[in-house]
Design a protein around this motif. Structure first.
Motif, PDB file in Angstrom:
ATOM      1  N   SER A  23       0.834  -1.199   0.000  1.00  0.00           N
ATOM      2  CA  SER A  23       0.000   0.000   0.000  1.00  0.00           C
ATOM      3  C   SER A  23       0.872   1.253   0.000  1.00  0.00           C
ATOM      4  O   SER A  23       1.847   1.337   0.745  1.00  0.00           O
ATOM      5  N   HIS A  83      -1.723  -1.860  -7.614  1.00  0.00           N
ATOM      6  CA  HIS A  83      -2.537  -2.205  -6.455  1.00  0.00           C
ATOM      7  C   HIS A  83      -1.771  -3.099  -5.488  1.00  0.00           C
ATOM      8  O   HIS A  83      -0.959  -3.936  -5.920  1.00  0.00           O
ATOM      9  N   GLN A 123      -0.245  -7.001  -5.901  1.00  0.00           N
ATOM     10  CA  GLN A 123       0.146  -7.389  -7.258  1.00  0.00           C
ATOM     11  C   GLN A 123       1.611  -7.817  -7.210  1.00  0.00           C
ATOM     12  O   GLN A 123       2.421  -7.184  -6.536  1.00  0.00           O
TER      13      GLN A 123
END
Length: 126
Positions: free
Chosen positions: A80, A116, A119
């Motif tokens: 993230s 994202h 991935q």
């Protein structure tokens, strides 16, 4: 201090990287380390740790580190908040190399600004 104790952080790093077929022996004050890293990147960070402890050409350690997958530099799982630029800076020291990562992953990425978490990206050999 034994050579194993001196280079314990290298051995710990190897364990955290899940180095395969690893062996460690100490003979006549020289630590002999052998194993297979998953990618060239993992081999490089092991060597960087060895040099950090023993200097540019350490004489008290012999390391035979092979690589299982030479077809890519590394495989990276997106976290993230990451961008291709940040990932490129981490692996290559140059954020502008994000384009190389984008091209290598064009099968799963359609826009370099849209990645994202979770991935798995190929980090190509340059």
């Amino acid at each position: 201090m034994t050579m194993k104790a001196k280079y314990q952080s290298v051995l710990d790093l190897g364990e955290s990287l899940n180095i395969q077929n690893g062996s460690v022996t100490e003979e006549n004050g020289v630590l002999k380390v052998k194993g297979t890293a998953n990618t060239p990147y993992e081999k490089n960070i092991l060597w960087d740790k060895i040099k950090e402890i023993g200097g540019e050409s350490p004489s008290d350690i012999l390391a035979n580190i092979t690589v299982a997958d030479e077809s890519v530099y590394h495989r990276h799982t997106v976290k993230s908040g990451e961008t291709l630029g940040k990932i490129a800076k981490h692996y290559y020291g140059n954020a502008a190399k994000y384009q190389d990562i984008f091209k290598a992953n064009s099968d799963i990425l359609k826009n370099p600004d849209l990645i994202h978490p979770d991935q798995e990206l190929i980090i190509p050999n340059l």
